[in-house]
Design a protein around this motif. Structure first.
Motif, PDB file in Angstrom:
ATOM      1  N   THR A   1     -12.706   5.541  19.135  1.00 15.82           N
ATOM      2  CA  THR A   1     -12.450   4.769  17.480  1.00 15.82           C
ATOM      3  C   THR A   1     -13.553   5.906  16.548  1.00 15.82           C
ATOM      4  O   THR A   1     -13.583   5.861  15.540  1.00 15.82           O
ATOM      5  CB  THR A   1     -12.950   3.979  18.027  1.00 15.82           C
ATOM      6  OG1 THR A   1     -11.885   3.826  18.150  1.00 15.82           O
ATOM      7  CG2 THR A   1     -13.270   3.074  16.381  1.00 15.82           C
TER       8      THR A   1
ATOM      9  N   MET B   1     -11.259   3.220   9.369  1.00 20.58           N
ATOM     10  CA  MET B   1     -11.523   2.123   9.119  1.00 20.58           C
ATOM     11  C   MET B   1     -10.514   0.294   9.204  1.00 20.58           C
ATOM     12  O   MET B   1     -11.701  -0.312   9.356  1.00 20.58           O
ATOM     13  CB  MET B   1     -11.493   2.210   7.343  1.00 20.58           C
ATOM     14  CG  MET B   1     -11.581   0.810   6.320  1.00 20.58           C
ATOM     15  SD  MET B   1     -13.601   1.058   6.510  1.00 20.58           S
ATOM     16  CE  MET B   1     -14.408  -0.547   6.823  1.00 20.58           C
ATOM     17  N   ARG B   2      -9.866   0.897   9.877  1.00 20.28           N
ATOM     18  CA  ARG B   2      -8.625  -0.440  10.238  1.00 20.28           C
ATOM     19  C   ARG B   2      -8.983  -0.909  11.237  1.00 20.28           C
ATOM     20  O   ARG B   2      -9.269  -1.550  12.188  1.00 20.28           O
ATOM     21  CB  ARG B   2      -6.973   0.087   9.616  1.00 20.28           C
ATOM     22  CG  ARG B   2      -6.866  -0.106   8.123  1.00 20.28           C
ATOM     23  CD  ARG B   2      -5.186   0.901   8.125  1.00 20.28           C
ATOM     24  NE  ARG B   2      -4.154   0.020   8.697  1.00 20.28           N
ATOM     25  CZ  ARG B   2      -3.212   0.651   9.307  1.00 20.28           C
ATOM     26  NH1 ARG B   2      -2.638   1.609   7.745  1.00 20.28           N
ATOM     27  NH2 ARG B   2      -1.988   0.519   9.815  1.00 20.28           N
ATOM     28  N   LEU B   3      -9.321   0.326  12.314  1.00 19.77           N
ATOM     29  CA  LEU B   3      -9.661   0.161  13.530  1.00 19.77           C
ATOM     30  C   LEU B   3     -11.111  -0.462  13.622  1.00 19.77           C
ATOM     31  O   LEU B   3     -11.360  -1.245  14.340  1.00 19.77           O
ATOM     32  CB  LEU B   3     -10.118   1.061  14.284  1.00 19.77           C
ATOM     33  CG  LEU B   3      -8.604   2.479  14.678  1.00 19.77           C
ATOM     34  CD1 LEU B   3      -8.917   3.653  15.856  1.00 19.77           C
ATOM     35  CD2 LEU B   3      -7.510   0.965  15.479  1.00 19.77           C
ATOM     36  N   ALA B   4     -11.895  -0.375  12.543  1.00 23.64           N
ATOM     37  CA  ALA B   4     -13.024  -0.792  12.601  1.00 23.64           C
ATOM     38  C   ALA B   4     -13.464  -2.333  12.072  1.00 23.64           C
ATOM     39  O   ALA B   4     -13.988  -2.805  12.998  1.00 23.64           O
ATOM     40  CB  ALA B   4     -14.181   0.101  11.982  1.00 23.64           C
ATOM     41  N   ILE B   5     -12.483  -2.493  11.047  1.00 19.74           N
ATOM     42  CA  ILE B   5     -12.838  -4.065  10.706  1.00 19.74           C
ATOM     43  C   ILE B   5     -11.393  -4.977  11.929  1.00 19.74           C
ATOM     44  O   ILE B   5     -11.858  -5.988  11.795  1.00 19.74           O
ATOM     45  CB  ILE B   5     -11.227  -3.995   8.836  1.00 19.74           C
ATOM     46  CG1 ILE B   5     -12.683  -3.291   8.552  1.00 19.74           C
ATOM     47  CG2 ILE B   5     -11.211  -5.249   8.915  1.00 19.74           C
ATOM     48  CD1 ILE B   5     -11.614  -2.997   7.147  1.00 19.74           C
TER      49      ILE B   5
ATOM     50  N   PHE C   1     -14.255   7.752  13.216  1.00 19.32           N
ATOM     51  CA  PHE C   1     -15.227   6.699  11.905  1.00 19.32           C
ATOM     52  C   PHE C   1     -15.544   7.922  11.209  1.00 19.32           C
ATOM     53  O   PHE C   1     -15.847   8.064  10.078  1.00 19.32           O
ATOM     54  CB  PHE C   1     -16.028   6.135  12.778  1.00 19.32           C
ATOM     55  CG  PHE C   1     -15.834   5.015  11.915  1.00 19.32           C
ATOM     56  CD1 PHE C   1     -14.452   4.303  11.871  1.00 19.32           C
ATOM     57  CD2 PHE C   1     -16.997   4.786  10.907  1.00 19.32           C
ATOM     58  CE1 PHE C   1     -14.353   2.927  11.057  1.00 19.32           C
ATOM     59  CE2 PHE C   1     -16.776   3.796  10.439  1.00 19.32           C
ATOM     60  CZ  PHE C   1     -15.834   2.795  10.773  1.00 19.32           C
ATOM     61  N   LYS C   2     -16.321   8.764  12.727  1.00 15.88           N
ATOM     62  CA  LYS C   2     -16.728  10.382  11.424  1.00 15.88           C
ATOM     63  C   LYS C   2     -16.153  10.878  10.639  1.00 15.88           C
ATOM     64  O   LYS C   2     -16.079  11.332   9.843  1.00 15.88           O
ATOM     65  CB  LYS C   2     -17.423  11.096  13.302  1.00 15.88           C
ATOM     66  CG  LYS C   2     -18.825  10.919  13.658  1.00 15.88           C
ATOM     67  CD  LYS C   2     -19.178  11.807  14.425  1.00 15.88           C
ATOM     68  CE  LYS C   2     -19.823  11.416  15.223  1.00 15.88           C
ATOM     69  NZ  LYS C   2     -20.155  11.767  16.946  1.00 15.88           N
TER      70      LYS C   2
ATOM     71  N   GLY D   1       0.570  -1.273   0.031  1.00 13.22           N
ATOM     72  CA  GLY D   1       0.034   0.403  -0.453  1.00 13.22           C
ATOM     73  C   GLY D   1       0.887   1.136  -0.297  1.00 13.22           C
ATOM     74  O   GLY D   1       0.186   2.278  -0.621  1.00 13.22           O
TER      75      GLY D   1
ATOM     76  N   ARG E   1       1.356   8.826   0.047  1.00 12.77           N
ATOM     77  CA  ARG E   1       2.053   8.251   1.715  1.00 12.77           C
ATOM     78  C   ARG E   1       3.839   8.013   1.571  1.00 12.77           C
ATOM     79  O   ARG E   1       4.519   7.580   2.030  1.00 12.77           O
ATOM     80  CB  ARG E   1       1.220   6.585   1.689  1.00 12.77           C
ATOM     81  CG  ARG E   1       0.563   6.843   2.671  1.00 12.77           C
ATOM     82  CD  ARG E   1      -0.746   5.309   2.550  1.00 12.77           C
ATOM     83  NE  ARG E   1       0.079   4.374   2.626  1.00 12.77           N
ATOM     84  CZ  ARG E   1      -0.067   3.280   2.862  1.00 12.77           C
ATOM     85  NH1 ARG E   1      -1.256   2.844   2.202  1.00 12.77           N
ATOM     86  NH2 ARG E   1       0.353   2.361   3.546  1.00 12.77           N
TER      87      ARG E   1
ATOM     88  N   GLU F   1      -8.354   6.331   7.088  1.00 13.46           N
ATOM     89  CA  GLU F   1      -8.108   5.056   6.745  1.00 13.46           C
ATOM     90  C   GLU F   1      -7.614   4.198   8.297  1.00 13.46           C
ATOM     91  O   GLU F   1      -8.353   2.886   8.353  1.00 13.46           O
ATOM     92  CB  GLU F   1      -6.771   5.244   6.228  1.00 13.46           C
ATOM     93  CG  GLU F   1      -5.779   3.146   6.062  1.00 13.46           C
ATOM     94  CD  GLU F   1      -4.429   3.672   5.553  1.00 13.46           C
ATOM     95  OE1 GLU F   1      -4.809   4.770   5.351  1.00 13.46           O
ATOM     96  OE2 GLU F   1      -4.234   2.860   5.793  1.00 13.46           O
TER      97      GLU F   1
ATOM     98  N   LEU G   1     -13.804  10.023   8.698  1.00 17.91           N
ATOM     99  CA  LEU G   1     -13.464   9.351   7.691  1.00 17.91           C
ATOM    100  C   LEU G   1     -14.585   9.020   6.676  1.00 17.91           C
ATOM    101  O   LEU G   1     -14.693   9.607   5.485  1.00 17.91           O
ATOM    102  CB  LEU G   1     -13.764   7.117   8.260  1.00 17.91           C
ATOM    103  CG  LEU G   1     -13.916   6.019   6.832  1.00 17.91           C
ATOM    104  CD1 LEU G   1     -12.884   5.906   6.445  1.00 17.91           C
ATOM    105  CD2 LEU G   1     -14.503   4.970   7.769  1.00 17.91           C
ATOM    106  N   GLU G   2     -15.709   9.640   7.441  1.00 22.92           N
ATOM    107  CA  GLU G   2     -17.523   9.227   6.763  1.00 22.92           C
ATOM    108  C   GLU G   2     -17.304  10.760   6.321  1.00 22.92           C
ATOM    109  O   GLU G   2     -18.302  11.163   5.118  1.00 22.92           O
ATOM    110  CB  GLU G   2     -17.958   9.263   7.972  1.00 22.92           C
ATOM    111  CG  GLU G   2     -18.321   7.863   8.372  1.00 22.92           C
ATOM    112  CD  GLU G   2     -19.083   7.044   7.186  1.00 22.92           C
ATOM    113  OE1 GLU G   2     -20.239   6.743   6.507  1.00 22.92           O
ATOM    114  OE2 GLU G   2     -17.860   6.864   6.504  1.00 22.92           O
TER     115      GLU G   2
ATOM    116  N   GLU H   1      -8.069  -4.169  13.863  1.00 25.43           N
ATOM    117  CA  GLU H   1      -7.270  -3.847  13.833  1.00 25.43           C
ATOM    118  C   GLU H   1      -6.734  -3.450  15.044  1.00 25.43           C
ATOM    119  O   GLU H   1      -6.871  -2.192  15.044  1.00 25.43           O
ATOM    120  CB  GLU H   1      -5.832  -2.705  12.586  1.00 25.43           C
ATOM    121  CG  GLU H   1      -4.497  -2.684  12.730  1.00 25.43           C
ATOM    122  CD  GLU H   1      -3.933  -2.151  11.374  1.00 25.43           C
ATOM    123  OE1 GLU H   1      -4.933  -2.027  10.423  1.00 25.43           O
ATOM    124  OE2 GLU H   1      -3.184  -2.007  11.507  1.00 25.43           O
TER     125      GLU H   1
END
Lengths: 424, 233
Positions: A415, A316-320, A419-420, A8, A15, A313, A422-423, A322
């Motif tokens: 978290t 999202m990773r935390l939501a999944i 996420f907010k 990535g 990045r 990002e 992120l949205e 990680e």
């Protein structure tokens, strides 16, 4: 997982490529700036060292008290032996004998009467022994404007403006009128073999340069010399080294009670040069510090913004699933890799540019036509050992620090908050 | 649906600081969800449905009351424990897909399995299975930018489903899709719900979604206004 994240990193230009370019540019500028400042501030010191002060200079104690008047009646005697001995005692220095003298240059007409005359400041250096050190030190080959270097005894170089003023041409005879080291009248004929121009008014006003053997003959200074200049074999002035050597020399050769005892002075101890050395060192420190801080702030911000841009990002990773610590550590690792690679590239490019500036320099001669102080025309960078690592301070540490600060948000924010972002 | 309760919420309140005061997003919610439910949290903006979804997803914690997800009390979970719960048992689907743009479809779906440390060959099979569920096996090498909105959301579903979680939480999953794609997505999720017995909970005010759910929980001003179950064949 690491391979996945690295993939990535390589694919996301925001990045990898862009931070890499920003870091490399910042580091490159830091390295070039450091080398340039080191070189330019050192150039004035080196110029004075080569033309007048040496990195160290040996004189008799009495001569040193009136050194500005070049009192050759107080010259060092037995120089052949002395130079050989001190060269063995202080192998870290290369010693050269020089005689500075003042006099009149008299130009005779065909009948031998004075046609023109002017005051001159002369330098006697080793030009005919085959050792090119002094000739190169004074940059004579590239300062030669007409004619050639002395090839045999009784040939001399004269500054171009001085020669023109006296109406002298290559091959003409000129007579040096001065005083011997015993105070008698000295008259000595030279043939003008070439004219020179250093680009510094102080040197181009009336300089005569001849082989030291001729000057010794002219001034009756057999096996004597006014000064012995020492030049460090590391190639530039190092105050610590010079002071140390002077101290060791003076312990052996100097006595307060003996006017003819030998005294060694470091460059910093001569003609207020100490101020220049101190000033250069401090100024370099301040300039480099300010530049590094500025560059650090830029790269810190780059790291910070890079981190902030990725909050979505991270969310999202935390939501999944990680873990926060893993997200933080991998982000720091990315920053470290990019910072290190960017710093490597920036340092290599910076060193290449610095090397060019060190080799060829920038000619500021046209801007210094009327300068009356001894300054070099061509300013050059100087690559020092610090140049190899100084860029890593802003390149790696600041980027990493910026990312660390940005990454704290991963811990501080809920978290859901990430996420907010992120949205949004 | 069977009788096994996997989510229990009692007296749940959630406050957010606003200036010197606070805003109450959830004001005493009592709910429970059984395994295999296909339920919708329905309500206007500001009714608290996303906040409730976040708490059930352990992305946020209650201010008061309790929320027990798969036997774990959300308020008492450490960051590591909640990450572990999300990693193994919870899947998320969002309105804006939130795919990793630099990764291929395959890699996006693979990510949750990498977190679980599943070995490469097994991982590959699971990813291909998940992509088959959503009908995207021909797109495994595509990047998200090359996909339509419907395809992107199907990738998001595959990513949420690949680890076969107990619960999938979907926040306005059809908001960015046209009617045809919305129905396609909903049918896919309904099929997965039936075949894998995964519990789906939607936060939505989309009539199309409402038409599919078998339980409608209406939220208003942070409270449950109505909770009705619909029998479907």
């Amino acid at each position: 997982m690491i391979r996945f994240l690295f993939k990535g990193l390589l694919r996301d230009r925001h990045r990898s490529l862009i931070p890499f370019i920003v870091t490399a540019t910042g580091v490159m500028l830091t390295v070039v700036f450091h080398s340039w400042i080191t070189g330019v501030l050192g150039n004035s010191i080196e110029f004075n060292a080569r033309f007048a002060a040496g990195h160290v200079k040996i004189m008799t104690s009495a001569y040193s008290k009136n050194a500005a008047q070049t009192p050759n009646d107080l010259a060092i005697l037995g120089t052949d032996t002395l130079t050989r001995i001190i060269s063995e005692q202080f192998p870290e220095m290369e010693f050269s004998e020089r005689i500075y003298f003042a006099g009149l240059v008299d130009v005779p007409d065909l009948s031998g009467e004075t046609r023109a005359q002017g005051p001159s400041m002369g330098i006697g250096i080793d030009m005919l022994s085959g050792n090119q050190a002094e000739i190169e030190r004074l940059n004579i080959p590239s300062s030669l404007k007409s004619g050639s270097l002395p090839q045999q005894r009784r040939e001399a170089l004269l500054s171009r403006t001085f020669a023109e003023k006296l109406g002298l041409h290559i091959g003409d005879t000129l007579t040096l009128v001065s005083s011997t080291m015993f105070g008698e009248l000295a008259l000595y004929n030279f043939t003008l073999c070439g004219t020179i121009e250093f680009g510094t008014t102080a040197l181009d006003r009336g300089t005569l340069i001849a082989d030291i053997t001729d000057v010794r003959d002219a001034l009756n200074m057999a096996d004597a010399t006014g000064e012995i200049l020492g030049f460090s074999r590391i190639g530039h002035y190092n105050n610590e080294e010079a002071t140390n050597i002077a101290s060791r020399f003076n312990k052996s050769y100097y006595s307060e009670k003996d006017d003819f005892s030998l005294l060694m002075k470091s460059l910093a101890e001569q003609n207020n040069m100490g101020f220049l050395v101190e000033y250069s060192s401090k100024l370099k420190g301040i300039l480099v510090f300010v530049f590094i801080v500025a560059m650090s702030l830029i790269l810190w911000n780059a790291g910070l913004l890079g981190g902030l841009r990725r909050y979505g990002e991270f969310g999202m990773r935390l939501a999944i699933g990680e873990e926060k610590g893993h997200v933080y550590r991998t982000t720091l690792m990315e920053s470290l890799i990019i910072g290190f690679l960017g710093s490597m590239a920036g340092t290599i490019i910076g060193l290449a540019i610095s090397f060019y500036l060190q080799t060829y320099g920038i000619d500021l001669g046209p801007m210094m036509k009327n300068a009356s102080i001894m300054m070099p025309q061509v300013f050059r960078a100087r690559i020092t050992p610090e140049a190899w690592y100084i860029g890593f301070i802003p390149g790696v540490l600041s980027s990493l620090f910026g990312t660390m600060i940005a990454g704290i948000g991963i811990y501080k924010r809920q978290t859901a908050q990430l996420f907010k972002e992120l949205e949004s | 649906m069977n009788d096994e309760v996997i989510i229990t919420i009692e007296g749940l309140k959630k406050h957010f600081p606003v200036g010197s005061g606070r805003f109450t997003a959830l004001n005493g919610i009592d709910l429970s969800f059984g395994k295999g439910e296909f339920a919708g949290l329905i309500g206007p903006s500001g009714s608290g449905k996303t906040t409730l979804l976040n708490i059930m997803g352990t992305l946020d914690s209650p201010s008061e009351g309790m929320a027990i997800i798969l036997g774990e009390s959300v308020g008492n979970l450490s960051a590591r424990a909640s990450a572990l719960l999300r990693k193994s048992q919870l899947g998320f689907i969002f309105q804006s897909y939130n795919l990793f743009q630099v990764y291929t479809v395959f890699e996006n779906v693979e990510f949750p399995l990498l977190l679980q440390g599943i070995e490469a060959s097994k991982r590959k099979k699971m990813v291909l299975d998940a992509l088959e569920w959503v009908g995207l096996t021909d797109k495994i090498k595509s990047k998200p930018a090359q996909l339509s909105g419907g395809e992107s959301q199907r990738v998001a579903i595959a990513r949420a489903m690949v680890k076969k979680p107990a619960i999938v939480l979907a926040d306005e999953p059809t908001a960015n899709l046209d009617a045809a794609n919305s129905h396609n997505i909903l049918q896919t999720m309904e099929k997965l719900n039936r075949e894998l017995k995964t519990t789906f909970i939607f936060a939505t005010h989309d009539e199309k979604v409402i038409g599919y759910v078998r339980r409608k929980i209406f939220l208003f001003d942070g409270k449950v206004a109505k909770d009705e179950k619909i029998e479907k064949n």
